[in-house]
Design an enzyme around this catalytic site. Sequence first.
Site, PDB file in Angstrom:
ATOM      1  N   ARG A  21       0.833  -1.218   0.000  1.00 56.57           N
ATOM      2  CA  ARG A  21       0.000   0.000   0.000  1.00 56.57           C
ATOM      3  C   ARG A  21       0.860   1.257   0.000  1.00 56.57           C
ATOM      4  O   ARG A  21       0.339   2.377  -0.017  1.00 56.57           O
ATOM      5  CB  ARG A  21      -0.929   0.002   1.206  1.00 56.57           C
ATOM      6  CG  ARG A  21      -1.892  -1.160   1.127  1.00 56.57           C
ATOM      7  CD  ARG A  21      -3.252  -0.924   1.699  1.00 56.57           C
ATOM      8  NE  ARG A  21      -4.107  -1.962   1.106  1.00 56.57           N
ATOM      9  CZ  ARG A  21      -5.347  -1.778   0.711  1.00 56.57           C
ATOM     10  NH1 ARG A  21      -5.908  -0.612   0.839  1.00 56.57           N
ATOM     11  NH2 ARG A  21      -6.018  -2.767   0.169  1.00 56.57           N
ATOM     12  N   LYS A  71      14.700  -6.831   4.047  1.00 57.18           N
ATOM     13  CA  LYS A  71      15.118  -5.892   5.098  1.00 57.18           C
ATOM     14  C   LYS A  71      16.472  -6.233   5.731  1.00 57.18           C
ATOM     15  O   LYS A  71      17.231  -5.331   6.075  1.00 57.18           O
ATOM     16  CB  LYS A  71      14.051  -5.832   6.200  1.00 57.18           C
ATOM     17  CG  LYS A  71      12.762  -5.141   5.776  1.00 57.18           C
ATOM     18  CD  LYS A  71      11.827  -5.033   6.965  1.00 57.18           C
ATOM     19  CE  LYS A  71      10.506  -4.418   6.573  1.00 57.18           C
ATOM     20  NZ  LYS A  71       9.674  -4.131   7.746  1.00 57.18           N
ATOM     21  N   ALA A 135       7.862 -13.307  18.316  1.00 61.46           N
ATOM     22  CA  ALA A 135       9.284 -13.053  18.571  1.00 61.46           C
ATOM     23  C   ALA A 135      10.065 -12.924  17.264  1.00 61.46           C
ATOM     24  O   ALA A 135      11.261 -13.205  17.225  1.00 61.46           O
ATOM     25  CB  ALA A 135       9.856 -14.172  19.436  1.00 61.46           C
ATOM     26  N   ALA A 138       9.416  -8.264  13.479  1.00 58.51           N
ATOM     27  CA  ALA A 138       8.530  -7.173  13.873  1.00 58.51           C
ATOM     28  C   ALA A 138       8.567  -6.981  15.382  1.00 58.51           C
ATOM     29  O   ALA A 138       8.572  -5.848  15.887  1.00 58.51           O
ATOM     30  CB  ALA A 138       7.108  -7.463  13.401  1.00 58.51           C
ATOM     31  N   ILE A 224      -0.318  -5.507  14.779  1.00 60.83           N
ATOM     32  CA  ILE A 224       0.391  -4.997  13.591  1.00 60.83           C
ATOM     33  C   ILE A 224      -0.263  -5.481  12.303  1.00 60.83           C
ATOM     34  O   ILE A 224       0.018  -4.969  11.238  1.00 60.83           O
ATOM     35  CB  ILE A 224       1.905  -5.316  13.597  1.00 60.83           C
ATOM     36  CG1 ILE A 224       2.156  -6.804  13.448  1.00 60.83           C
ATOM     37  CG2 ILE A 224       2.576  -4.766  14.831  1.00 60.83           C
ATOM     38  CD1 ILE A 224       3.561  -7.089  12.958  1.00 60.83           C
ATOM     39  N   TYR A 226      -2.952  -5.486   9.585  1.00 64.37           N
ATOM     40  CA  TYR A 226      -3.940  -4.476   9.184  1.00 64.37           C
ATOM     41  C   TYR A 226      -4.828  -4.935   8.027  1.00 64.37           C
ATOM     42  O   TYR A 226      -5.599  -4.138   7.480  1.00 64.37           O
ATOM     43  CB  TYR A 226      -3.272  -3.128   8.875  1.00 64.37           C
ATOM     44  CG  TYR A 226      -2.286  -3.162   7.740  1.00 64.37           C
ATOM     45  CD1 TYR A 226      -2.714  -3.066   6.421  1.00 64.37           C
ATOM     46  CD2 TYR A 226      -0.939  -3.299   7.983  1.00 64.37           C
ATOM     47  CE1 TYR A 226      -1.810  -3.107   5.379  1.00 64.37           C
ATOM     48  CE2 TYR A 226      -0.024  -3.334   6.948  1.00 64.37           C
ATOM     49  CZ  TYR A 226      -0.463  -3.245   5.650  1.00 64.37           C
ATOM     50  OH  TYR A 226       0.436  -3.290   4.620  1.00 64.37           O
TER      51      TYR A 226
HETATM   52  P1  ATR Z   1       8.195 -11.145  11.210  1.00 68.69           P
HETATM   53  O1  ATR Z   1       9.635 -10.921  10.917  1.00 68.69           O
HETATM   54  O2  ATR Z   1       7.240 -10.470  10.259  1.00 68.69           O
HETATM   55  O3  ATR Z   1       7.841 -10.842  12.644  1.00 68.69           O
HETATM   56  P2  ATR Z   1       8.566 -13.999  11.513  1.00 68.69           P
HETATM   57  O4  ATR Z   1       9.985 -13.794  11.884  1.00 68.69           O
HETATM   58  O5  ATR Z   1       8.221 -15.090  10.580  1.00 68.69           O
HETATM   59  O6  ATR Z   1       7.927 -12.689  10.896  1.00 68.69           O
HETATM   60  O7  ATR Z   1       7.723 -14.180  12.860  1.00 68.69           O
HETATM   61  C1  ATR Z   1       6.412 -14.537  12.874  1.00 68.69           C
HETATM   62  C2  ATR Z   1       5.890 -14.680  14.309  1.00 68.69           C
HETATM   63  O8  ATR Z   1       4.565 -15.212  14.241  1.00 68.69           O
HETATM   64  C3  ATR Z   1       6.706 -15.629  15.162  1.00 68.69           C
HETATM   65  O9  ATR Z   1       6.671 -15.202  16.501  1.00 68.69           O
HETATM   66  C4  ATR Z   1       5.934 -16.943  14.986  1.00 68.69           C
HETATM   67  O10 ATR Z   1       6.103 -17.857  16.037  1.00 68.69           O
HETATM   68  P3  ATR Z   1       7.342 -18.910  16.026  1.00 68.69           P
HETATM   69  O11 ATR Z   1       8.561 -18.150  16.406  1.00 68.69           O
HETATM   70  O12 ATR Z   1       6.953 -19.950  16.992  1.00 68.69           O
HETATM   71  O13 ATR Z   1       7.408 -19.434  14.591  1.00 68.69           O
HETATM   72  C5  ATR Z   1       4.524 -16.429  14.972  1.00 68.69           C
HETATM   73  N1  ATR Z   1       3.623 -17.376  14.302  1.00 68.69           N
HETATM   74  C6  ATR Z   1       3.474 -17.553  12.969  1.00 68.69           C
HETATM   75  N2  ATR Z   1       2.564 -18.512  12.719  1.00 68.69           N
HETATM   76  C7  ATR Z   1       2.138 -18.971  13.940  1.00 68.69           C
HETATM   77  C8  ATR Z   1       1.180 -19.951  14.358  1.00 68.69           C
HETATM   78  N3  ATR Z   1       0.483 -20.675  13.472  1.00 68.69           N
HETATM   79  N4  ATR Z   1       0.997 -20.114  15.699  1.00 68.69           N
HETATM   80  C9  ATR Z   1       1.686 -19.381  16.594  1.00 68.69           C
HETATM   81  N5  ATR Z   1       2.600 -18.435  16.252  1.00 68.69           N
HETATM   82  C10 ATR Z   1       2.819 -18.227  14.962  1.00 68.69           C
END
Ligand code: ATR
Length: 281
Positions: A21, A71, A135, A138, A224, A226
């Site tokens: 966007r 990034k 974690a 973001a 976060i 949207y």
């Molecule tokens: P970003 O950099 O955008 O934050 P990321 O590093 O892939 O993306 O992190 C995604 C977050 O969403 C992580 O905290 C992930 O949990 P894990 O560290 O256990 O993978 C969480 N997440 C994504 N899908 C999930 C799911 N189905 N259930 C619980 N947590 C999820």
Amino acid sequence: MILSGKAKLAGVMGWPVSHSRSPRLHGYWLDHYGIDGAYLPLAVAPARFEQALRALPVLGFRGANVTIPHKEEAFRLVDHRTTRAEQMGAVNTVVVQEEGLLLGDNTDGFGFIENLRAGLPDWQPEAAQAVILGAGGAARGICVSLLEVGVPRLVIVNRTLDRAQALAESLDPGRIGAAAWSALPDLLPEAGLLVNTTSLGMAGQPPLEIDLAPLPLSAAVTDIVYAPLMTALLRQAQFRGHAVVDGLGMLLHQARPGFQAWFGPDPAVTAELHAFVAEGL
Ligand code: ATR
């Protein structure tokens, strides 16, 4: 807007980039301020990212935003970094400097805090701890910025506990705790702010299932995600009577430093802009 030969150029590099966007957002501001400039979607495959980034000064671009998945690579490739980019280990805003050098900034934490301050004018960061869901990258930026504005303690709650612990350890183990999802009912009663930084609840992703009953009504909730604008988390929180802040505002505010660096004005985030960028969400 009809461009002249002196038009100021910027854009967003992502892969894919078609969902972004940011061109709509910057395009609105360029129009609003009557600036002779353009902000383009730049679809750059990971294998060509370095080449594309180095091409910015060659093509006379003032800079670019960088989004998923570039990034961290941008962080490695730029010539200089701001302190906040160093803290976050990622770059989302690149500014072309004199002699074509590239300055890497990270405005995600800034956008997150500015959005909270705009949505919660009475927010007192130092008054209570915050619970952060997720974690990933973001979460890192959000944790850094919350500590910086004085939130006394953060607890990172993550499916993979190791990742939450590693993030806490790498930032400030004295002020950040790590916990598993099962600990949420014990953590929520102490929270003044609940933040979802995971992709759960995003259109096409699994839902974020959480019971907000233990959260004090004085606590605010933000997401976060949207798309949709009002996630199930925000809807539940609003229904219960919590103050809620949607994630689109973070996108709008994180864009301000880049726009200012490339085009001049510190652009205003207004309700009209929010509605314009939210169209279709
Ligand atoms: P970003 O950099 O955008 O934050 P990321 O590093 O892939 O993306 O992190 C995604 C977050 O969403 C992580 O905290 C992930 O949990 P894990 O560290 O256990 O993978 C969480 N997440 C994504 N899908 C999930 C799911 N189905 N259930 C619980 N947590 C999820």
